[in-house]
Design an enzyme around this catalytic site. Structure first.
Site, PDB file in Angstrom:
ATOM      1  N   ASP A  97       4.944  12.028  41.448  1.00 15.96           N
ATOM      2  CA  ASP A  97       5.755  11.051  41.763  1.00 15.96           C
ATOM      3  C   ASP A  97       5.299   9.678  41.703  1.00 15.96           C
ATOM      4  OD1 ASP A  97       8.329  12.216  42.575  1.00 15.96           O
ATOM      5  OD2 ASP A  97       7.231  13.225  44.465  1.00 15.96           O
ATOM      6  N   GLY A 104      -3.097  14.998  31.060  1.00 15.61           N
ATOM      7  CA  GLY A 104      -2.499  13.813  30.716  1.00 15.61           C
ATOM      8  C   GLY A 104      -0.861  13.918  30.440  1.00 15.61           C
ATOM      9  N   GLY A 127      -0.393  17.346  34.067  1.00 19.79           N
ATOM     10  CA  GLY A 127      -1.320  17.525  34.819  1.00 19.79           C
ATOM     11  C   GLY A 127      -2.759  16.622  34.526  1.00 19.79           C
ATOM     12  N   GLU A 128      -3.887  17.503  34.686  1.00 21.42           N
ATOM     13  CA  GLU A 128      -5.143  17.195  34.290  1.00 21.42           C
ATOM     14  C   GLU A 128      -5.403  16.943  32.629  1.00 21.42           C
ATOM     15  OE1 GLU A 128      -7.192  21.347  34.690  1.00 21.42           O
ATOM     16  OE2 GLU A 128      -8.606  20.131  33.610  1.00 21.42           O
TER      17      GLU A 128
END
Lengths: 226, 226
Positions: free
Chosen positions: A158, A130, A127-128
């Site tokens: 996706d 990486g 996620g945030e």
């Protein structure tokens, strides 16, 4: 299609499943449409691992296959999922999924278990924070593009896969250098996807914007020898 | 000394405060020992911001000052803390602290608020997710060293500060290039610190081991142009 109902946390970085309804996919028999049996690159997006394996049986000789999955299948069909993972070149999961699948908190330990199934590389989406890549030649860590504001994390995984495999489709081989470039392309495309709701941002995304953000990634990750 | 009682989460990446007792520091009047008033580099580690400011008043002309803090002071003395932050060159906080201080989920937005106080740069520590640097010339993101097993996160932030400022003490100026190298040195020293309990690992850490891990950081973070 599959109906997934969940909640995103305050930080939009963690998703909690409320309900999953398979609907028509409960008894789905995949039949690849004309032409797609000869595809060079096959992405088995999150779905029943038995369907993923059935798709693999129906394609001819792709040069690259990648599988994604979700907590639902890790819980409902762990054996079938592990078997499907053993049949592809690349496996991608998010951080909590790979920990759940491996029953181990360490992402490195978990990713090594997937390499032991036969995969050439494992891509962990954080996620945030990486992406983490583990292959037989070592690992690679890339931050997410720092966004001051994120609107909708739906589809980030996706769109990462799209950017990642899209890049690999343009190069002749899946080498360590190309895998790194693919990770950055995946992070770039995902960063655009979350800037707006649904696929809004991707609909008007240009190659030039992707290329520019790729170069920008270098400006905030590279550093010199001591 | 200050007695902090807290709990680390399952992931050892989040700490929850149970109790903080200031003990002798409740009425502490700092008096820098002989010789330290001329120190070139001052690190104001986590303590009452009034004490941090008092130390600043008693040193002569350091070429670099950095401040760290904790949730306790953000809640108990927000005004004094913000004033102390306005008097230093560099501010470092962890992810949850900077969000709490700024009242904003976005780390970029929060860090910009600190630059607006006058700081030259802000370093956000994200535990196992590495470090984020924001300066007037841009930002820099570095992952943490990927450890398969971590034993004790206590002191990771202070050992980061030691490696970070230790590197900056060896170079003549705090340039963007040196700030990046300093971040990597901080991440390297912190990664050793958490490999064992307390300061055990740091006691026998060598310069050669730091240098080797610095170079290793390059092997898993660098990537080529597309």
């Amino acid at each position: 299609t599959i109906r997934w109902v969940g909640r995103y946390g305050f930080d939009l970085n963690t998703a909690t499943t409320v309900d999953t309804q398979l609907n028509v996919f409960a008894d789905f028999q995949p039949v690849p449409p004309d032409g797609s049996r000869d595809a060079e690159i096959i992405f088995l997006a999150n779905i029943d691992p038995d369907i993923q394996r059935e798709v693999l049986r129906q394609v001819n000789s792709p040069r690259l296959t990648m599988l994604d999955t979700m907590n639902y299948w890790i819980e409902a069909k762990p054996k079938e999922l592990t078997q499907a993972m053993a049949e592809v070149d690349l496996v991608t999961m998010n951080e909590s999924e790979i920990r759940q699948w491996a029953g181990d908190y360490s992402i490195i330990t978990a990713a090594k278990k997937i390499l032991n199934l036969g995969a050439k590389a494992v891509v962990v989406k954080k996620g945030e924070y990486g992406s983490f890549l583990l292959s037989r030649t070592g690992y690679f860590l890339a931050p997410a593009y720092p966004l001051e504001e994120m609107k909708d994390p739906t589809g980030a995984g996706d769109s990462f896969a799209g950017g990642f495999l899209g890049y690999l489709s343009t190069v002749p081989e899946v080498s360590p250098v190309h895998l790194r470039r693919a990770i950055i392309h995946g992070n770039v495309v995902a960063s655009f996807a979350v800037e707006d709701f649904g696929v809004n941002r991707l609909l008007n995304l240009t190659r030039a914007e992707v290329a520019a953000r790729y170069l920008e990634f270098r400006t905030f990750t590279q550093f010199e020898e001591p």
